[in-house]
Motif scaffolding. Structure first.
Motif, PDB file in Angstrom:
ATOM      1  N   LEU A  26       0.812  -1.213   0.000  1.00 52.86           N
ATOM      2  CA  LEU A  26       0.000   0.000   0.000  1.00 52.86           C
ATOM      3  C   LEU A  26       0.845   1.262   0.000  1.00 52.86           C
ATOM      4  CD1 LEU A  26      -2.837  -0.953   2.528  1.00 52.86           C
ATOM      5  CD2 LEU A  26      -2.927  -0.941   0.029  1.00 52.86           C
ATOM      6  N   GLY A  27       2.067   1.177   0.452  1.00 53.93           N
ATOM      7  CA  GLY A  27       2.940   2.345   0.516  1.00 53.93           C
ATOM      8  C   GLY A  27       4.005   2.131   1.562  1.00 53.93           C
ATOM      9  N   GLN A  28       5.022   2.959   1.519  1.00 56.41           N
ATOM     10  CA  GLN A  28       6.154   2.766   2.422  1.00 56.41           C
ATOM     11  C   GLN A  28       5.849   3.248   3.840  1.00 56.41           C
ATOM     12  OE1 GLN A  28       9.598   5.171   1.515  1.00 56.41           O
ATOM     13  NE2 GLN A  28       8.368   6.845   0.692  1.00 56.41           N
ATOM     14  N   SER A  29       6.435   2.557   4.802  1.00 50.69           N
ATOM     15  CA  SER A  29       6.310   2.979   6.195  1.00 50.69           C
ATOM     16  C   SER A  29       7.296   4.103   6.460  1.00 50.69           C
ATOM     17  CB  SER A  29       6.575   1.799   7.135  1.00 50.69           C
ATOM     18  OG  SER A  29       7.872   1.280   6.927  1.00 50.69           O
ATOM     19  N   ARG A  30       6.999   4.919   7.451  1.00 52.77           N
ATOM     20  CA  ARG A  30       7.842   6.078   7.786  1.00 52.77           C
ATOM     21  C   ARG A  30       8.222   5.997   9.259  1.00 52.77           C
ATOM     22  NH1 ARG A  30       7.792   9.815   3.233  1.00 52.77           N
ATOM     23  NH2 ARG A  30       6.108   9.097   1.867  1.00 52.77           N
ATOM     24  N   GLN A  35       7.786  11.579  27.924  1.00 54.81           N
ATOM     25  CA  GLN A  35       8.599  12.716  27.505  1.00 54.81           C
ATOM     26  C   GLN A  35      10.011  12.312  27.102  1.00 54.81           C
ATOM     27  OE1 GLN A  35       7.325  15.886  27.094  1.00 54.81           O
ATOM     28  NE2 GLN A  35       5.415  14.798  27.531  1.00 54.81           N
ATOM     29  N   GLN A  36      10.149  11.073  26.696  1.00 56.22           N
ATOM     30  CA  GLN A  36      11.445  10.562  26.254  1.00 56.22           C
ATOM     31  C   GLN A  36      11.426  10.324  24.743  1.00 56.22           C
ATOM     32  OE1 GLN A  36      14.144  10.208  28.344  1.00 56.22           O
ATOM     33  NE2 GLN A  36      12.761  11.153  29.852  1.00 56.22           N
ATOM     34  N   PRO A  37      12.581  10.501  24.080  1.00 54.16           N
ATOM     35  CA  PRO A  37      12.625  10.224  22.632  1.00 54.16           C
ATOM     36  C   PRO A  37      12.435   8.739  22.357  1.00 54.16           C
ATOM     37  CG  PRO A  37      14.826  10.659  23.493  1.00 54.16           C
ATOM     38  CD  PRO A  37      13.876  10.975  24.606  1.00 54.16           C
ATOM     39  N   THR A  38      11.699   8.451  21.312  1.00 49.23           N
ATOM     40  CA  THR A  38      11.446   7.066  20.956  1.00 49.23           C
ATOM     41  C   THR A  38      11.227   6.968  19.452  1.00 49.23           C
ATOM     42  OG1 THR A  38      10.007   5.151  21.345  1.00 49.23           O
ATOM     43  CG2 THR A  38       8.957   7.300  21.308  1.00 49.23           C
ATOM     44  N   ASN A  39      11.526   5.819  18.879  1.00 47.88           N
ATOM     45  CA  ASN A  39      11.292   5.606  17.452  1.00 47.88           C
ATOM     46  C   ASN A  39       9.823   5.244  17.228  1.00 47.88           C
ATOM     47  OD1 ASN A  39      13.932   6.121  16.666  1.00 47.88           O
ATOM     48  ND2 ASN A  39      14.548   3.984  16.934  1.00 47.88           N
TER      49      ASN A  39
END
Length: 934
Positions: free
Chosen positions: A426-430, A440-444
């Motif tokens: 259906l399309g590429q994931s991002r 409040q922590q960075p995460t993928n």
């Protein structure tokens, strides 16, 4: 002083007289001659009267007046009370007469049913499972319960349990007085029998009607069952707080295991007293928190235990020595240590959530109507709605209801398999690094192209299957039912072409202008900002999804004046402001539409012009099988038979030679001549749609990104073909499962009021003459095509034969028709400045982002939506904008419609998110996106 002492008899007589008059306050003394009250006042003393005489006179007058007034009030109160009691008893008797008398087996099934949470079913009585709940329960028999616990419950909750016949008369009186006076809404004092009726048969609401029915059922229950049976069923049904795993506990067996690690039959006196004290207020007296940890302060439960012990002692159930000994027991040391509950892994998450929400909504509306209230008003009141929401939720979790859905398990399973197989295409994931709003922590965080699909039965409105999204374990948001997205051009058949044919504005070969045009500053274009520069037949315009012709037709219809009624009959409600904007013809809605709404509305064209309200719940019953709700057969005539037939011919062209013609490459296991459909694409390939229908079923599919965390991902140019392939794969899978639902042999016959005529392809009219450059010119050359008319005749050619178009456009056409070489029918790309509609009331703006400036172009109509969190933030590219709608924000935020906190790893339950723009205050603007595609 001496004179007083010398006349003791006189003063004594006066004192006696005074008290006698006071006593007359409460008695009647009638004069047989005058038939008046004996309190008739004596003559008023003259001027020479002493102060005492005057005092006695006025005192008698005052007392007599008060006495008379009080007697009148008491008499009125007695009469009023008698009247109220009479009316109440009459109402009670009418309820008894109206209420169906439940059978012994019916009541037995309900009070002994251990599966108190609602049971869910697929179609064909195929059980799905029970409503997910953290309430655990293990029913036990009477001999498996400690005698101490039985005595403790009776002494605490209903000390006359073994003497009464289900109810206590004074409790009935208290309930009636409470309901009449409004004093003490919590009636209290219910017997164990009444509590069992309330828990297992009725809701816990305390209206007079439900209280009266509760009393009737309690008496009948006491008549049907022994005291031992009633007590055992109560102990198995009552809730007892939370255990050491944080789970809600139902029944004494799980209470004993969860608190003391032993079976109910082995409980000691102190342990029994503790558990018996819990039902009064489980959340207060339970020693455990929601996580299963022991509370820092458990004194409330321990004090309650001592109260239970005292009542047992007072009730002669235990001796004083037992009472004192049990009070000293250290129960804290016996409480179980915190433990982890076992996780339940099961599929069908989307189905469980959907059926739960739908069933709860049905029960909410029923409860509101039962109370004689207006559903709309209650739903608009947060407090009132929450009250009914909790009642309905309690019914689903505690009454053992059976909820039968329309979903076919086999069809649903095949749809999931096919969707999963094709989802990667259906399309590429991002993937990007974001800040988790909770930690409040960075995460993928990875965004996938999401999909929502709904399969409907055209004739019944039953939802046969659906696809809620890519992976329920990661994204619980149901894209088929809970998200609203821009419909793009897929709205054109319902909003524009259907009403135009029904109003005889167009026929299949009506010519519609497709030239550059400005509607008060709004410049629509076709897909890719192209302009066809010619007149196009209605059939071709719909098949190829040209935008300018659709806007011209919608404008000729008077915008919403001739379309609103049609849309509402098909279950789509839009605001008057939306109808007033021409961009609505291209899908420029404020909030968008759901996949279910799209499928349902489109199914009208395959159902003879009738719309059937879609539904997922077929019926709801109680444990005895009594039907509490059945889906109504609500059909509304939307289009005439003639209109429906003509629209089927036009929509067939979409599949045969139009924007959905790629379906003809062998993906469908039957001839595509059996399919009518419509594609839709919103601006920048943000939303991609296809709705296809056979005589039996309609299936709508949407794909796009959710765009959480302010992302602005769009699909690529091949997305429409990808969605068509995805749709075809699911349809083929369903067809192999059950081809009968497609009803391919049922084809609509042409109604008598559909007329045909061979007309000129160039003008859509019969041959004739026109005034061209001052002289009559014969118009009869060129190809001829068959046109279908809705109960009207073909017209002869005229100079201005089409819908829309300026004098310049018609001059260009006629010059070309009569042999002059010009730019007629030469496709061009619109390169002029995109000008917003005056209704937008905002100017194009420049804003700073990442060190450079970028123009945030405005879209055709609607409000400007380019802000986020109160500042001009966004990307740095120039937004080329055409068509209609509001600019989609480059820094979007999620929009939460539920009450749960957003969590990227768990969008729970039925909470709905929307992925359109945000406003300057930081809240979701939820605005429309431009529709500029097919």
């Amino acid at each position: 002083m001496g004179s007083i002492l010398n006349k003791p008899q006189q003063w004594w007589q006066k004192i006696k007289g005074f008290f006698k008059r006071i006593g007359n306050f409460f008695t009647y003394d009638v004069n047989p001659e005058k038939q008046e009250l004996a309190t008739e006042q004596p003559p008023k003393p003259g001027k020479d009267a002493s102060w005492y005489q005057r005092f006695i006179f006025y005192f008698n007058v005052t007392i007599g007046s008060i006495k008379t007034l009080l007697l009148i009030v008491i008499s009125a109160a007695i009469i009023f009370f008698s009247l109220v009691v009479g009316v109440g008893l009459g109402y009670f008797a009418s309820l008894a007469n109206q209420e169906d008398v439940p059978s012994y087996q019916s009541m037995k099934n309900q009070i002994e049913d251990s599966n108190e949470s609602a049971a869910f079913y697929f179609a064909h009585n195929d059980k799905l499972g029970n409503l997910t709940t953290d309430l655990i329960r293990t029913p036990v028999k009477s001999n498996e319960i400690s005698p101490y616990l039985k005595k403790a419950i009776v002494a605490t909750e209903d000390e006359y349990f073994y003497q009464h016949h289900g109810v206590v008369p004074k409790a009935i009186s208290r309930a009636m007085i409470s309901d009449i006076t409004g004093v003490g809404t919590q009636t209290g004092g219910s017997t164990l029998t009444q509590q069992l009726v309330k828990m297992k048969i009725l809701s816990s609401e305390t209206t007079f009607k439900r209280k009266a029915i509760e009393i009737l059922l309690a008496v009948r229950l006491d008549n049907y069952f022994t005291k031992s049976q009633i007590l055992t069923d109560y102990l198995n049904a009552a809730t007892f707080g939370r255990n050491n795993k944080g789970q809600n506990v139902g029944g004494v067996e799980q209470a004993a295991l969860g608190y003391f690690g032993k079976h109910a039959k082995d409980l000691t006196l102190a342990e029994s007293a503790f558990i018996a004290g819990l039902p009064q207020s489980p959340s207060v007296y339970t020693p455990y928190t929601q996580s299963g940890s022991l509370k820092k302060d458990v004194s409330a439960g321990l004090d309650r235990k001592n109260t239970v012990l005292f009542r047992m002692y007072r009730h002669n159930d235990i001796t004083k020595a037992q009472y004192n000994a049990a009070k000293k027991v250290d129960l804290v040391s016996e409480f179980q240590a915190k433990a982890t509950p076992e996780k339940e892994n099961r599929g069908y998450g989307y189905v469980y959530n959907l059926v739960t929400v739908e069933a709860r909504d049905i029960l909410i509306d029923q409860l509101i109507k039962d109370d004689g209230k207006n559903v709309t008003k209650v739903r608009n009141s947060k407090e009132d709605y929450n009250t009914y929401w909790n009642q309905a939720d309690q019914l689903l979790r505690q009454k053992g209801y059976r909820v039968y859905s329309t979903l076919d398990r086999n069809i649903y399973d095949k749809m999931q398999t096919a969707a999963k197989q094709y989802a990667p295409y259906l399309g590429q994931s991002r993937t990007s690094t974001v800040t988790d709003p909770v930690t409040q922590q960075p995460t993928n965080f990875t965004e996938y192209v999401q999909n929502g699909t709904v399969l409907l039965d055209n004739q019944t409105g039953s939802v046969l299957g659906f696809v809620g999204g890519r992976d329920f374990n990661k994204f619980q948001l149901n894209h088929a039912f809970d998200t609203k997205r821009s419909p793009g051009s897929s709205i054109k058949p319902m909003l524009v072409y259907g009403p135009a044919v029904d109003n005889k504005l167009i026929n299949t070969q009506s010519q519609i202008a497709d030239f550059p045009v400005s509607f008060s500053g709004y410049f629509p274009t076709d897909f890719g900002q192209q302009v066809q520069n010619r007149f196009i037949s209605a059939s071709e315009a719909l098949a190829e999804s040209y935008n300018i012709p659709a806007v011209n037709i919608y404008n000729a219809l008077g915008k919403g004046k001739a379309t609103k009624t049609y849309m509402e009959k098909m279950g789509i409600r839009l605001s008057n402001k939306e109808y007033s904007e021409l961009g609505l013809a291209l899908g420029g809605t404020k909030d968008g539409l759901t996949v279910l709404q799209q499928a349902s509305a489109f199914s009208t064209f395959s159902n003879g012009g009738e719309h059937v309200t879609p539904h997922v719940i077929q019926k709801i019953t109680d444990p005895s099988g009594k039907v509490l709700y059945k889906a109504p057969e609500t059909k509304k005539k939307v289009f005439s038979k003639a209109t429906t037939y003509i629209m089927q011919q036009m929509l067939s062209g979409v599949v045969q030679q139009g924007t959905a013609s790629s379906l003809n490459n062998g993906q469908i296991p039957f001839s595509t001549k059996n399919i009518i459909g419509k594609t839709g694409t919103s601006n920048d390939y943000r939303d991609i749609w296809f709705i296809g229908s056979t005589p039996g079923i309609t299936m709508a599919s949407w794909i796009g990104y959710d765009n959480f965390y302010g992302h602005n991902y769009n699909l690529d140019e091949s997305a429409s073909d990808s969605n068509l392939t995805y749709w075809a794969n699911i349809l083929a899978s369903v067809y192999r499962t059950d081809p009968s639902i497609f009803k391919l042999s049922q084809k609509m016959t042409k109604p008598d009021d559909v007329k045909e005529a061979n007309v000129l392809a160039s003008t859509g009219t019969l041959p004739g003459s026109v005034d061209y450059e001052g002289s009559a010119a014969r118009v009869n050359s060129g190809a001829k095509v068959k046109a279908y008319y809705n109960d009207s005749d073909a017209k002869a050619v005229s100079y201005k034969f089409g819908i829309g178009g300026s004098d310049k456009n018609y001059r260009l056409f006629w010059q070309n028709y009569f042999g002059q070489s010009n730019d007629y029918a030469v496709t061009s790309t619109y390169t002029g400045k995109t000008v917003r509609s005056k209704s937008a009331e905002v100017e194009d703006r420049y804003y700073y982002s990442n060190g450079s400036y970028g123009t945030y172009g405005s879209f055709g109509t609607g409000t400007y939506s380019g802000y986020s969190q109160g500042n001009y933030s966004g990307n740095t590219t120039t937004r080329s904008t055409t068509g209609n709608g509001t600019a989609a924000n480059n820094n979007q935020l999620y929009n939460q419609y539920g009450t749960n906190q957003y969590n990227p790893s768990n969008y729970g339950g039925s909470t709905t998110y929307n992925t359109y723009g945000t406003t300057g205050t930081g809240t979701t603007g939820n605005t429309r996106t431009t529709t500029n595609g097919y």
